[in-house]
Design an enzyme around this catalytic site. Structure first.
Site: not given
Ligand code: GRF
Length: 192
Positions: A22, A95, A112, A114, A150
């Protein structure tokens, strides 16, 4: 639509803990001429986060914080956020849970993503739980961050159909593709 003349991109930070797909997607988005954001900082609580490589690749400053002492870590983050004049934060697989005090300082400016159709399946191990419950659909949600996990106001969601042969792994991949579409779209929705 913003006027392109004289328009200033919002100085933003992305918080990560892992792969950073992301993050990469948001950087590419922010590099577009008409993007409402410019990513000036990457924050990670994990020095081994794979996504940190995008700091070098795209020449964006990174800061790695040890969260053993949560309060101290947040204090350090706030300091650098103010120094770099950041006023928008995207959590992308981060996290750690930010404190009420931290969130208050950036009220309405932290979002965020999710990997579920919130309010269903808050928290961790979403895909495993979704498959176990034999759900027909899942998806992803971009929402504002509040002190409740969330649970902030939803900005955008995308639904994904679950096939009989889907595993938690294949579902994760399917949903990530959608995440990469809705995260930038949600940012446009609130910042344009
Ligand atoms: C994604 O699935 C997001 O929705 C969740 O953590 C994951 C992160 O993936 N919060 P990345 O590190 O962006 O590949």
């Amino acid at each position: 639509m913003r006027k392109l003349i004289g328009f200033k991109k919002t100085r933003s930070a992305v918080f990560i803990s892992g792969t950073g797909s992301n993050l990469k997607n948001l950087i590419k988005f922010s590099n577009k001429k008409n993007s409402p954001i410019s990513i000036k900082l990457i924050i990670s609580n994990n020095k081994k986060a794979k996504g940190l490589k995008y700091s070098n690749q795209y020449k964006i400053k990174k800061k790695i914080l040890n969260f053993k002492n949560h309060k101290t870590a947040e204090k350090k983050i706030l300091k650098i956020l103010f120094k770099k004049k950041i006023n928008f934060i995207c959590l992308a697989g981060f996290m750690k849970i930010l404190s009420k005090n931290f969130i208050k300082k950036f009220k309405g400016k932290i979002i965020n993503i999710h990997p579920s159709l919130l309010p269903k399946y808050k928290g961790l191990n979403t895909h495993v739980r979704v498959i176990k419950n034999k759900e027909k659909f899942s998806g992803c949600t971009v929402h504002f961050v509040t002190s409740k996990l969330d649970a902030g106001k939803i900005i955008m969601q995308k639904k994904v159909k679950i096939a009989a042969k889907d595993s938690a792994f294949s579902l994760k991949k399917k949903i990530l593709k959608k995440e990469h579409i809705i995260y930038p779209a949600a940012i446009r929705k609130i910042l344009n």
